[in-house]
Every structure is written in structure tokens, then in C-alpha cells.
Design an enzyme around this catalytic site. Structure first.
Site, PDB file in Angstrom:
ATOM      1  CD  GLU A 167      -2.207   1.548   2.592  1.00 15.71           C
ATOM      2  OE1 GLU A 167      -2.494   0.818   3.540  1.00 15.71           O
ATOM      3  OE2 GLU A 167      -2.052   2.781   2.695  1.00 15.71           O
ATOM      4  CB  CYS A 198      -2.225   6.032   3.338  1.00 21.52           C
ATOM      5  SG  CYS A 198      -3.336   5.085   4.365  1.00 21.52           S
TER       6      CYS A 198
END
Lengths: 490, 490
Positions: B230, B267
Site C-alpha cells: 500500500e 495515507c
């Protein structure tokens, strides 16, 4: 006869596939299913002409090709059913909990199509794994547009099937360009298709070298894309002691047929048989040898495959410690594959990676281990496979857990007391396996779970019911299975 | 304080993880779930000492860390529940039809674990995406052994959590070596872990450069393995005209908070906001600027992140056509991140890839498009994202289908009228997205569907009931959901 597509043509095809994708993805599951069923009807409507063309191009016998077309039609229809049922969408709903701290939002998830899918058909299945084969059917079900690169060994067959798809697309009023068909003998056509920015996934059935090349290209892209390459497999068969003792000659009969079925040109062909030195193993090898001698050679798919078979078979037989057991007594013609079995010790196998390699054709090698420990070592040192088979009694299985676990660990399908050739088209099938059998062990290329290769999840957070896709609406208008607050419901 | 693991140590850890995997994979779903719940208990039992250590190493505030530990415990417990429920196994059964021609064999399929999983923890979530975080929990649920490389920014925190896992393993009588913890600042430690032949999958949360490097290594292996990285995301927010007209200053308030939450170190931080030139957009920018000026800077996670933020922010502001709108009025200390917003035209964005890049920290750029067509172009030219957000009325959504489709196409989670920060842990969550947000858009790193990252299907053909795993036995002794002859049943 067919010219390679130019880079300009490929760009035009891919740009069109990208535009059309955005129209097709919005079509309902039912519309997609109707389209797929219409392709099946149109393939049937190609009639004898299609079978004749395929016979001429592939040298496969008529009965086999009729069966394969029927299988392809079954695939299209059964994946259409699965598409409509919508279980593959993996719809999940978690409803809002406004008084949680912090408040839990309404979150809903389903699979959506990836985008244009490029399919490289196989040479050994001109229908079932080619133009309107499993990859194409799965991609259409997922909501993707499809670009097929025809296999150069059966371009006319591929053209005819492409015609059937285009006819079905027209009948179903599909957006123009939902399907495109390109030819290409050169390396560059394949590369341009895989590297094109609008290509979002690749399906491939063929050799290790071909599959690995596509995989490497795809991963070198600025934005890597998934490649589902089904590559080689030697499909090891483990003969366990008690079973072999009771059934050596029956097993020999089953396997003589399986090794030579379709001139050995199946990805599930049993190319490696492992036993433990014993009188029974000798008997098995003798019986298998006898039957192989009686099996006539048959014409292979095309000159390239015949040449590769001769070379690989020759090279395998030249390896240290490899002994020829038997080959067909019948004289072999130029275009035919010669049924052959060889043997070597477990030690020879463990020492020489050449013995692990697929010899695509009617060839199998029997590995003679000195004991169960060596058989376990052989299993542990065998690369990823589509299938592994255990010929075993219940006692054999219960008494040899380490072997069974090691064998399970290397394969996608674990068969007990049967042959690996023959792949049932059903939801429970897994036609896949650890690398190098495929480039992605998590997905199957046979059965409706193959649809999931061409989709990814998207999650909708905080959307009102009126704006959600039907698949996720509160009232479940499509009546599909969904997991709602952790419970499966319909 | 902690030495980098040597290659010998890594070999020893991986060999052990491989041996242990074969013991752990056979443990029941219930045994795995009990182990995971015990880890949760042991993490709680670390008490204040763990929070204090994490505060010292990460400079994150106490309340945030307490919440994050609670979230990590919730993850462990809820994934344990999902593990036991077994829906993730995707069990499928097709029963034999002996009188079919050819006979249909009995075929049954379920997911099995991949093997040892290497987890690279993140710096911004010392608990939830680190040592006992989502990747580790999912891998244990799947039946994999786990090797964590501690993040060098919080090695002591990681050691303490590793201690909790090892304590739980001992209490649950897990095979020794089911979990290993290694340190490594150097490049070579990461590479050795990814390239080790016994490593079967990798989980990673961090930067694009780090994730892409692991992905490339994994694909250069003789047998490529999946990497679930990720990576970065700018999480674009599209302000649609009708919504902006009615709520410009409310949206500014929501987003001033979201941009600066946790000093922008999420994120899912909204780093890109897209509107159409108008009085309302001016008002929105003014209001947002006012609020950003009032927001004090905060300490960032570690010196490397502060340095990167300063550089990337500085570079972004130097780009042609980029104008600073506002930064915090409060003086910034050496270790702090300065809340900042900037603006540029749609044309500037379309011409300059630097404006697409993540500036990890409390920074966001507002793109002013000249009309809806340009906004659609911006959406189409934005790279893959974890999330995209639409601030829109129902009219906005219905009247701008092309935009909505383009936005959906680039993201894993599509949010309506809310902020992207805050990721609910539930089955419907998709925390993933097209490359470069992640290396595999088909899998999530949050929610129990993340378990499937570390598993692959194996299919059993022609096995008698007595020898099948419990998950696939005719009587369904585990009472799990299974698809039997195409129908979901329990």
C-alpha cells in the site's frame, strides 16, 4: 494469409476498446449474460464449416473438436448463468451506526471490471482456450472489453469464431468494438498489446517462456497489470506402496491412456510418475511399457510443436541416468508424436533440473525412489503444478502425511486415484497452481471463479440508496447473495 | 540500539518459518482464532508502558496511540471471528455425477495458506499497520507463519508488540517460530527477506519507492511472489458545482480538519482538491485558507518524514503556475510539519506530473478547472488512488455521469460528501486501489477480506469423505457457508 497488426492498428483497437469499456461496464449482468449466450448460439451456428476449418488447421480429430466446441458453448452458458447470479460480485454491506464514536459510515463494496483484457489463445485448444474460450467468456462476464490475438497456428478458425462473437455483439446491440481480433506472428504484436496503457489485464495459455515474457513486460510497465498465464505443468503422479501393490497393472492401463490422450497435448498430461523401488513398481513399468508400445503415434498440432517435442524428448533421453523404457512400435510420420516412457532414479531427478521440465507431448518419465523419504524429497523439490495425483489407499494417505502435505503444497488440484487429464468445468474446479504452473496461484482459468480475475473491488461510502448501483441497493433488487453486517443474505 | 539482521540470521529465521508453517497450516480455524485473540489480550496487557514507548518513538499524541491500539485489538478480534466463520475459505463443492458422459467427478475447493509472509510495518501506524497490525493478523488467520521487519522509526515499540505475540504463541502452544521479528535499517535486509525462497508473500505499507522496489524484487525471483504494497495516494476530492454553491464554507471546515489531521500523516489524507472556477470556489479557497492559517503545526513522526515533507512541499510550491494560498500563522519548530494549501489551474495540473505527486504531510493543492470538461480531463489523468471523494448533490451526481465514472475508475473507495481520512474496519471496507496506490488492486489491507491475500485455492478431486479436510466434508462439521452444486448453503 493474415497480416500482422501494425502498431497503428493496435493503438486504434486499444483506444476503441477503452472507450467501449466505459459503455459496456454499465450494462446489467443480464445484458452481459444474454450477449454471452448469443455468442454460444452463433458458435453453434458456424456448423460443420468451423469444425472442418479447425481440423485442417490443428490436425485434431473431428470428435475431439466437436466435444471441444460443445465444452466452449457450455462454458459460455454456464459463466453467463454465474454472471447473472452475481455471487462473483462479492457484494458486502455494512450499514451505518451513527451513534458509534466516531460514527460508523455506511460502507458497501462490490467487484467492478478492470478494463480492456487482452487474450492470447492457446494452440492446443482452438475453441475452449482461444477466441471465445474461458478467458474471453470470463472477461465479458466481468464487464470488460476483449482483444484477442489469434493463435498463428489456427488463424482461420479464430477468424470464424471472431465472426460469431461480432455477430452476437451486433444482435445484442453491444457497443461497437467490445471485441477485437488481431493477428500477429511477431513478438512485437504481443509486446505492443501488453504494454498499451489501455490494457488492464492479460490472459494467456501456452508455454513457460511465452507466459513469463508477457508477465515480465506487464510488470515493467509504469503501471503494472495482472497477467494470468497458464504455463507448463508435468502433473506428477505419486504411486503409494499399498495401492501399487494391489493395482499395478490397472494403474498402468489408466496411465497409458492418459499419457497418450490427444497425443499428449494437454496441460494436464501426466509427465512425471513417482514410485518406490519394488517388484510392484517393476511390474507397473513393464505393463506401462507394453501398452505404450501398442499405442500408435498421432499427428501433433503444428510443425513447431512436433519439432519441440522431438528436441525435448531427445534431450530428456540423453540426460545422465535416464533410460528409455518403451516407445510405440508403430512407425512415426514426420508430423507425429512418438509415445515414449523413460525412467530414472530419485537421485537423478533430485540432481538434474532438466528432468523436472515439461516435454509437451506423449512422454512420461517414471522416477524410482529408494524409499518414502526420497519420495518426499522429490515432492518437495518439484516446482509448482496445475495438478498432482496420489494413487493411494486410505492407509497410504493416513500413513504418509508428510508426503501428502508436500504434494498438496505444490499444486492447484489434488487428485486421488484418477488421472489428471480431463478438467471438469464447474465452480469447484481450480485450474491454476503455484508458479511456474501459472503466474498467479490465486486464480483459476476454468470455472466461473475465473471471472474474478478481471475485476477489482470498489467500495461506496456514505452514498444514498437512490444513487447506489442496483447490486448494493438496500432492497436488493437483483436478488443476489450479499454479506450484510457480516451475515450472508439474499 | 538494534543491530541489522545478518544474512545468516535471515536464512535461519526463514528456514524455521518454513518448517513451522507446515505445522501451523494444519491447525484448525478455531485454534488460529484463539491465538489471535490472545495476541489482542497480550497487547492490552502491555499497558501504559507500550503507549509511553510509542509516544517517545513516534511523537504521536497519547490519545491517538490509545485509539490506535484499541483499533489494532479490534482488528485482531474481528479477523479472528472472520477466520473462524470460514466464509473467506470460499468453500465450493460439486458432487459427482457418475452417469454423465464422461462421468463428472466429485470436486471440492477451498483456500489454503500460501506460506511464510514477510511484513514490513509502516512508520505512521506503529500498531495498526505494524508488528501485530492488519497484515500480520490476516496472515495468521490464513494459516501462514509471519516474519516482521520492524520499522526503524519505532524499533522498541515493535519489540514490545513482538514480545506480546511471542507470549501469546507460548500460551496457545503454537509451534516455535510461528512469528519472528527482525531489525534492519539497510536495504539489504529487506531484499534478503523478499528474495528468500521460503518467502511466499509480502505485506508492506509505506512509500511508492519502497513498495515498488519490493514489488520489482519479488517479480525478478525465479518464482515471483505476490507483494501487497500500500503506497502513496493523494485522494482527490471533486467539488461539484451545485454542492459547492450551497456549502462552500462547510466543506472548507471539514477539509481544513481532514488535511491537518494527525499532521497530515495518513495515507488517506486529501492532498488534491478539484473545483471549477467560480465565486463559490473563491469563497471555498478563502475559507480554507483562513482555517489553515489558524491551524498550528504539529510534530511529525521522525526526522526523515519532516525532511521529505519540507523538500516535497518546497518543490511543489516552486512549480510553474502553483501559488501558495495559505500556511499556518504559528511559528514552526524543526520537527514540525507546516499546514499549507496551494492552488493551480487545471491546465497546470494536466501539464505537470509533479502536481500529481503525494506531499506526505499537512499539504493540499486546489486545482481550479475552467469547466466540467476540464474537471473530467483531470479525473482521467489522475493516477490510481486509495480513495476519491465527490462533494455533490444528487443533481450533481445524476448530471455528471462521465465525471463520476472517471472518478470511480481511478480509486478503491468512493466517498460521497464526507472526508477520506478515517478507515472503518469492517468487511465492506476496501482499502486498496489501482496502481500506484497499491501493487494489487484486487485486494484490501483493511477488513477481513484482507485474509484472502495470503491464501490460494486448492481443489480436491475424487477424495472420499473420510479423507477430506473438515471444511469440505459432506456433513459440514464446521457449519461454514459453502457453495454446493452452485447454491450457497450452510
Amino acid at each position: 494469409m493474415f497480416k500482422d497488426a501494425t502498431i497503428e492498428e493496435i493503438n486504434s483497437v486499444m483506444n476503441n476498446a477503452w472507450t467501449v469499456f466505459h459503455a459496456y461496464r454499465k450494462m446489467s449482468l443480464e445484458q452481459r449474460a444474454v450477449f454471452m449466450r448469443t455468442i454460444a448460439v452463433e458458435m453453434e451456428a458456424c456448423g460443420d464449416a468451423l469444425i472442418q476449418t479447425a481440423m485442417r488447421e490443428t490436425h485434431l480429430p473431428e470428435a475431439r473438436l466437436r466435444n471441444e466446441r460443445a465444452r466452449t458453448i457450455f462454458q459460455l452458458n454456464s459463466y453467463a448463468d454465474a454472471c447473472e447470479k452475481g455471487q462473483w460480485l462479492e457484494a458486502r454491506i455494512d450499514t451505518a451506526v451513527p451513534d458509534k464514536n466516531p460514527p460508523k459510515p455506511d460502507v458497501r463494496k462490490m467487484l467492478v471490471p478492470l478494463g480492456p483484457v487482452v487474450v492470447f489463445g492457446s494452440s492446443n485448444f482452438p475453441f475452449a482456450y482461444s477466441t471465445a474460450g474461458g478467458d474471453t467468456a470470463c472477461a465479458f462476464a466481468a464487464g470488460c472489453s476483449v482483444i484477442v490475438k489469434a493463435h498463428p497456428a489456427h488463424p482461420e478458425t479464430s477468424e470464424m469464431v471472431a465472426g460469431a462473437i461480432l455477430k452476437a455483439a451486433e444482435k445484442c446491440k453491444m457497443p461497437k468494438g467490445i471485441f477485437a481480433h488481431v493477428h500477429g506472428v511477431s513478438f512485437e504484436v504481443g509486446k505492443a498489446l501488453v504494454m498499451h496503457p489501455h490494457t488492464k489485464a492479460v490472459g494467456f495459455t501456452g508455454s513457460y517462456l511465452g507466459g513469463r515474457q508477457l508477465f515480465d513486460w506487464a510488470n515493467q510497465r509504469k503501471d503494472p497489470i495482472p497477467v494470468f498465464a497458464e504455463m507448463g505443468s508435468v502433473n506428477p503422479v505419486f504411486l503409494l506402496p499399498e495401492k501399487l501393490k494391489s493395482s499395478a497393472s490397472d494403474i498402468a492401463k489408466m496411465y497409458a491412456a492418459s499419457i497418450t490422450l490427444g497425443v499428449g497435448q494437454f496441460c494436464t498430461n501426466p509427465g512425471l510418475i513417482i514410485g518406490i523401488e519394488s517388484e510392484e513398481l517393476k511390474l507397473f513399468i513393464d505393463e506401462l511399457g507394453k501398452l505404450i508400445r501398442q499405442t500408435p503415434p498421432g499427428p501433433m498440432l503444428h510443425a513447431g510443436i512436433v519439432k519441440a517435442y522431438k528436441e525435448k524428448r531427445g534431450n530428456a533421453l540423453l540426460q545422465e541416468g535416464v533410460h528409455l523404457v518403451a516407445e510405440s512400435d508403430t512407425e512415426t510420420k514426420e508430423n507425429e508424436g512418438l509415445p515414449t516412457i523413460a525412467t530414472a532414479t530419485g537421485q537423478a531427478f533430485l540432481n538434474n533440473p532438466v528432468l523436472h521440465q515439461e516435454v509437451f507431448g506423449p512422454y512420461s518419465i517414471i522416477i524410482r525412489c529408494k524409499n518414502m523419504d526420497e519420495m518426499i524429497e522429490v515432492a518437495k523439490h518439484t516446482e509448482g503444478q496445475l495438478t498432482s495425483t496420489l494413487m493411494a489407499t486410505e492407509n497410504d494417505i493416513r500413513g504418509n502425511e508428510e508426503l501428502v502435505e508436500a504434494v498438496k503444497n505444490i499444486c492447484g488440484r489434488l487428485i486421488l486415484n484418477a488421472v489428471p487429464t480431463g478438467v471438469e468445468v464447474c465452480l469447484s474446479m481450480h485450474h491454476g497452481g503455484p508458479f511456474p504452473a501459472t503466474t498467479d496461484s490465486r486464480f483459476t482459468s476454468v470455472g466461473a471463479d475465473g471471472i474474478k480475475r478481471f475485476a477489482r473491488p470498489v467500495c461506496f461510502q456514505n452514498w444514498p440508496d437512490s444513487l447506489l448501483p442496483d447490486e448494493l441497493k438496500e432492497g436488493n433488487p437483483l436478488a443476489i447473495w450479499r454479506t450484510v453486517n457480516n451475515e450472508l443474505k439474499k
